[in-house]
Design an enzyme around this catalytic site. Structure first.
Site, mmCIF file in Angstrom:
data_model
loop_
_atom_site.group_PDB
_atom_site.id
_atom_site.type_symbol
_atom_site.label_atom_id
_atom_site.label_comp_id
_atom_site.label_asym_id
_atom_site.label_seq_id
_atom_site.Cartn_x
_atom_site.Cartn_y
_atom_site.Cartn_z
ATOM 1 N N HIS A 20 1.699 2.965 17.166
ATOM 2 C CA HIS A 20 0.796 2.276 16.244
ATOM 3 C C HIS A 20 1.592 1.623 15.105
ATOM 4 O O HIS A 20 1.324 0.483 14.716
ATOM 5 C CB HIS A 20 -0.223 3.261 15.688
ATOM 6 C CG HIS A 20 -1.063 3.908 16.745
ATOM 7 N ND1 HIS A 20 -2.415 3.664 16.871
ATOM 8 C CD2 HIS A 20 -0.749 4.788 17.728
ATOM 9 C CE1 HIS A 20 -2.892 4.370 17.889
ATOM 10 N NE2 HIS A 20 -1.900 5.060 18.417
ATOM 11 N N ASP A 123 -5.574 0.076 11.470
ATOM 12 C CA ASP A 123 -5.730 0.712 12.771
ATOM 13 C C ASP A 123 -7.117 1.336 12.825
ATOM 14 O O ASP A 123 -7.561 1.985 11.865
ATOM 15 C CB ASP A 123 -4.653 1.795 12.930
ATOM 16 C CG ASP A 123 -4.523 2.278 14.363
ATOM 17 O OD1 ASP A 123 -5.514 2.817 14.892
ATOM 18 O OD2 ASP A 123 -3.430 2.146 14.938
#
Length: 467
Positions: A20, A123
């Site tokens: 991520h 995210d």
């Protein structure tokens, strides 16, 4: 297209896990190329990790903001012999990110005082951290999906109890179960995040219509995210790796694996890497080692344990190679190299000697492999990986399955591994997959160039946030 916008600021909020961190760091580089200031937010430890592992790319134009977390209870890594491969040791870190909420709000508020608009890209697994941003008068949020649209679409359809369209792609009738993909503790964390996703002004996907056009169409047709505007702007990672001809010093800084690859013919080496969230059992290491040896194929094997919450803590034990068969490295010397630390995966995949990839099928790894035109032997371990592996093998046709998800509790034998490697690297079937992967890579490269579909969507997003 170049836009100069001193009155626009973009803030990136990644989940503190390598796949991520990496995706949003690459997206930060893309957006900063439009002369828009980008602020990358995270803990001191994970910002350091992100910069360290993206060592060969220029990050000078990015503004890093290092925040601290209070101490949190850690859990031991999962038992390597357990069939459950999810990295449970980082779940407490995910819950601890709630403490980033106030520092982030203060940063955005400060930027709002100087900018006409502040755009926060976060995210989707960090939604609770940005929950205060929409209340600020000149700030807006966009959430980022770090996994394939195929994964998201099938997940939401199942949760909603909806049937897949009868005329949809056949692969929708072949998706593996979600059973065993995530532990209950992660689902608890995810359901908290879902509550805050509605505060967003739009959605970004690290994919494109070249790869997932049919699923993007189905996703939008179902209205899964309501009327939120969506942009498919992947791959975020570079699709071309420039040769390092600048100086002898830069060449010396190249990773050892790249120097090793320089000495081997085109498409002759298979990369073996299971990312940063997988720990193999001792028995599985032995079977994999034996399968590689018996295949007689050249290989680069990244053999390390999953990351801990803090990779700099000194507790990260990557010495699993002690469990290799006796005399193994001597026997494979010249034909294989074992890397026991961090390896520059994108650079290895881009090297002309690399012709195949044994992978866990994390979306980051899938996108990098597709970008570089390398076919895959899919060996999913947890999370979104089982469905990504089906997308790669049964829909795109650029890989083979090492093991079906339903058989995940079994150790994969050296014979199966040998057969998969030989099929991928030394058969007409494997060569056809390599051709398809090369064609897909070429289409991806065209899509990110001026006038390409991905570039148009990225330009559209930039125009939207600078309106």
């Amino acid at each position: 297209m170049e836009i100069k916008n001193g009155d626009i600021a973009v803030v990136m909020v990644p989940l503190p896990a390598q796949g991520h961190l990496n995706q949003l760091l690459h997206l930060s580089r893309l957006i900063s190329s439009y002369k828009i200031p980008v602020h990358y937010v995270g803990t001191t430890t994970h910002n350091r990790q992100a910069r360290l592992r993206l060592q060969n790319w220029d990050l000078a134009d990015l503004h890093f903001h290092d925040f601290s977390l209070p101490p949190f209870e850690t859990t031991p890594p999962p038992n390597p012999d357990s069939p459950d491969k999810f990295p449970a040791q980082i779940i407490p870190l995910f819950f601890a990110t709630s403490h980033l909420r106030r520092p982030l709000e203060a940063l955005v508020r400060r930027l709002c005082g100087a900018a006409r608009r502040v755009v926060v890209v976060y995210d989707c697994a960090m939604a609770w951290v940005v929950q205060d941003v929409p209340s600020l008068p000149n700030a807006e949020c966009y959430f980022f999906n770090s996994v394939s649209v195929f994964q998201i679409y099938t997940y939401f359809m199942e949760v909603a109890g909806k049937a897949f369209p009868a005329d949809g792609p056949r692969v929708l009738r072949e998706i593996p179960s979600l059973d065993g993909t995530f532990p209950d503790e992660f689902w608890d964390y995810w359901h908290i995040q879902e509550k805050f996703l509605g505060n967003s002004a739009g959605v970004l996907h690290n994919t494109c219509r070249v790869i997932e056009g049919q699923f993007l169409d189905l996703f939008e047709k179902e209205g899964i995210l309501g009327s939120l505007k969506q942009w498919a702007i992947g791959p975020f990672n570079p699709v071309e790796i420039p040769e390092q001809r600048d100086s002898d010093e830069k060449r010396r800084r190249r990773h050892e694996s790249l120097h090793w690859l320089d000495n081997h013919p085109r498409n002759s080496v298979v990369l073996v890497s299971f990312g940063t969230t997988t720990t193999l059992s001792g028995q599985q290491i032995k079977e994999l080692a034996t399968g590689l040896e018996k295949s007689r194929q050249k290989f680069v094997w990244v053999l390390r344990d999953a990351d801990n919450a803090d990779i700099f803590s000194g507790d990260d034990d990557s010495r699993r190679s002690d469990q290799l068969p006796e005399g193994y490295e001597e026997r494979v010397r010249g034909r294989g190299i074992i890397v026991r630390d961090w390896a520059p995966q994108l650079d290895i995949l881009a090297h002309p000697a690399t012709g195949g990839f044994i992978t866990h099928c994390g979306w980051n790894s899938c996108m990098e492999s597709m970008s570089m035109g390398v076919p895959m032997a899919a060996w999913p371990m947890h999370s979104d990986q089982p469905r990504n592996s089906v997308l790669i093998t049964k829909f795109l046709g650029i890989g083979i399955l090492v093991r079906d998800w339903e058989r995940r509790q079994e150790v994969v034998t050296s014979t199966t591994i040998e057969q998969c490697i030989v099929l991928l690297m030394d058969t007409p079937e494997g060569e056809e997959m390599r051709r398809k992967a090369a064609d897909l890579s070429a289409a991806l490269k065209r899509s990110v160039m001026d006038g390409g579909g991905t570039r148009k969507e990225l330009d559209s997003f930039i125009v939207h946030i600078t309106r």
